[in-house]
Design a protein around this motif. Sequence first.
Motif, PDB file in Angstrom:
ATOM      1  N   LEU A  38      44.700  12.751  18.459  1.00  0.00           N
ATOM      2  CA  LEU A  38      45.558  13.795  18.068  1.00  0.00           C
ATOM      3  C   LEU A  38      45.178  14.960  17.105  1.00  0.00           C
ATOM      4  O   LEU A  38      45.416  15.789  17.163  1.00  0.00           O
ATOM      5  N   ASP A  39      44.432  14.403  16.247  1.00  0.00           N
ATOM      6  CA  ASP A  39      44.146  15.061  14.793  1.00  0.00           C
ATOM      7  C   ASP A  39      42.962  16.176  15.316  1.00  0.00           C
ATOM      8  O   ASP A  39      43.009  16.988  14.791  1.00  0.00           O
ATOM      9  N   ASP A  40      42.071  15.456  16.282  1.00  0.00           N
ATOM     10  CA  ASP A  40      41.083  16.321  16.804  1.00  0.00           C
ATOM     11  C   ASP A  40      41.523  17.434  17.497  1.00  0.00           C
ATOM     12  O   ASP A  40      41.348  18.558  17.433  1.00  0.00           O
ATOM     13  N   LEU A  41      42.398  17.147  18.585  1.00  0.00           N
ATOM     14  CA  LEU A  41      42.978  17.740  19.466  1.00  0.00           C
ATOM     15  C   LEU A  41      44.023  19.047  19.020  1.00  0.00           C
ATOM     16  O   LEU A  41      43.696  20.180  19.269  1.00  0.00           O
ATOM     17  N   GLU A  52      45.502  18.846  29.207  1.00  0.00           N
ATOM     18  CA  GLU A  52      44.188  19.014  28.290  1.00  0.00           C
ATOM     19  C   GLU A  52      44.263  17.817  27.328  1.00  0.00           C
ATOM     20  O   GLU A  52      43.290  17.427  27.117  1.00  0.00           O
ATOM     21  N   ILE A  53      45.447  17.219  27.045  1.00  0.00           N
ATOM     22  CA  ILE A  53      45.448  16.041  26.197  1.00  0.00           C
ATOM     23  C   ILE A  53      44.672  14.805  27.111  1.00  0.00           C
ATOM     24  O   ILE A  53      43.853  14.038  26.501  1.00  0.00           O
ATOM     25  N   HIS A  54      44.963  14.614  28.500  1.00  0.00           N
ATOM     26  CA  HIS A  54      44.498  13.773  29.305  1.00  0.00           C
ATOM     27  C   HIS A  54      42.868  13.856  29.230  1.00  0.00           C
ATOM     28  O   HIS A  54      41.871  13.078  29.211  1.00  0.00           O
ATOM     29  N   ALA A  57      41.039  13.091  26.108  1.00  0.00           N
ATOM     30  CA  ALA A  57      41.041  11.712  26.170  1.00  0.00           C
ATOM     31  C   ALA A  57      40.155  10.905  27.028  1.00  0.00           C
ATOM     32  O   ALA A  57      39.443  10.026  26.444  1.00  0.00           O
ATOM     33  N   VAL A  58      39.915  11.387  28.390  1.00  0.00           N
ATOM     34  CA  VAL A  58      38.762  10.741  29.224  1.00  0.00           C
ATOM     35  C   VAL A  58      37.471  11.285  28.543  1.00  0.00           C
ATOM     36  O   VAL A  58      36.703  10.242  28.583  1.00  0.00           O
ATOM     37  N   ALA A  59      37.240  12.320  28.037  1.00  0.00           N
ATOM     38  CA  ALA A  59      35.864  12.823  27.423  1.00  0.00           C
ATOM     39  C   ALA A  59      35.543  11.788  26.284  1.00  0.00           C
ATOM     40  O   ALA A  59      34.603  11.625  25.993  1.00  0.00           O
ATOM     41  N   ALA A  60      36.719  11.421  25.704  1.00  0.00           N
ATOM     42  CA  ALA A  60      36.650  10.789  24.286  1.00  0.00           C
ATOM     43  C   ALA A  60      36.312   9.249  24.761  1.00  0.00           C
ATOM     44  O   ALA A  60      36.049   8.265  23.878  1.00  0.00           O
ATOM     45  N   GLU A  61      36.435   8.819  26.011  1.00  0.00           N
ATOM     46  CA  GLU A  61      36.123   7.461  26.540  1.00  0.00           C
ATOM     47  C   GLU A  61      37.128   6.556  25.656  1.00  0.00           C
ATOM     48  O   GLU A  61      36.941   5.499  25.481  1.00  0.00           O
ATOM     49  N   THR A  68      46.698   5.612  30.338  1.00  0.00           N
ATOM     50  CA  THR A  68      48.070   5.458  31.150  1.00  0.00           C
ATOM     51  C   THR A  68      49.107   5.882  30.242  1.00  0.00           C
ATOM     52  O   THR A  68      50.007   6.362  30.849  1.00  0.00           O
ATOM     53  N   ARG A  69      49.128   5.767  29.058  1.00  0.00           N
ATOM     54  CA  ARG A  69      50.329   6.425  28.564  1.00  0.00           C
ATOM     55  C   ARG A  69      50.293   7.889  28.490  1.00  0.00           C
ATOM     56  O   ARG A  69      51.340   8.569  28.537  1.00  0.00           O
ATOM     57  N   ILE A  70      49.020   8.486  28.599  1.00  0.00           N
ATOM     58  CA  ILE A  70      48.999   9.845  28.502  1.00  0.00           C
ATOM     59  C   ILE A  70      49.443  10.337  29.859  1.00  0.00           C
ATOM     60  O   ILE A  70      50.035  11.310  30.021  1.00  0.00           O
TER      61      ILE A  70
END
Length: 92
Positions: A38-41, A52-54, A57-61, A68-70
């Motif tokens: 979240l800090d990076d985003l 975009e958050i998802h 998060a996928v790209a950050a592995e 699942t939460r996202i």
Amino acid sequence: MSLPDTRSAYAPCLAHFDPGSWAFVTDDPLRPALDDLLDDLYAGQERLTQGEIHRRAVAAELPAELLTRINAMPEGEYADDEAADLLGGTSP
């Protein structure tokens, strides 16, 4: 009509109750990874979509549990504190 006394039904559970077992409620092992994401985003961003958050998060592995939460977030735009509240992170 009275309700049945359920205290006896919980007695076996309470006999093995360990107050330290509730640590998971506040000590989420995924919180540091989520807070970092979240800090990076949100660096330079006021609001982001759930999609975009998802994607980030996928790209950050990130771990599957966090993805699942996202995925469970309703579609829409979120400020950083709103996303943190929904996902279990720490609000800035």
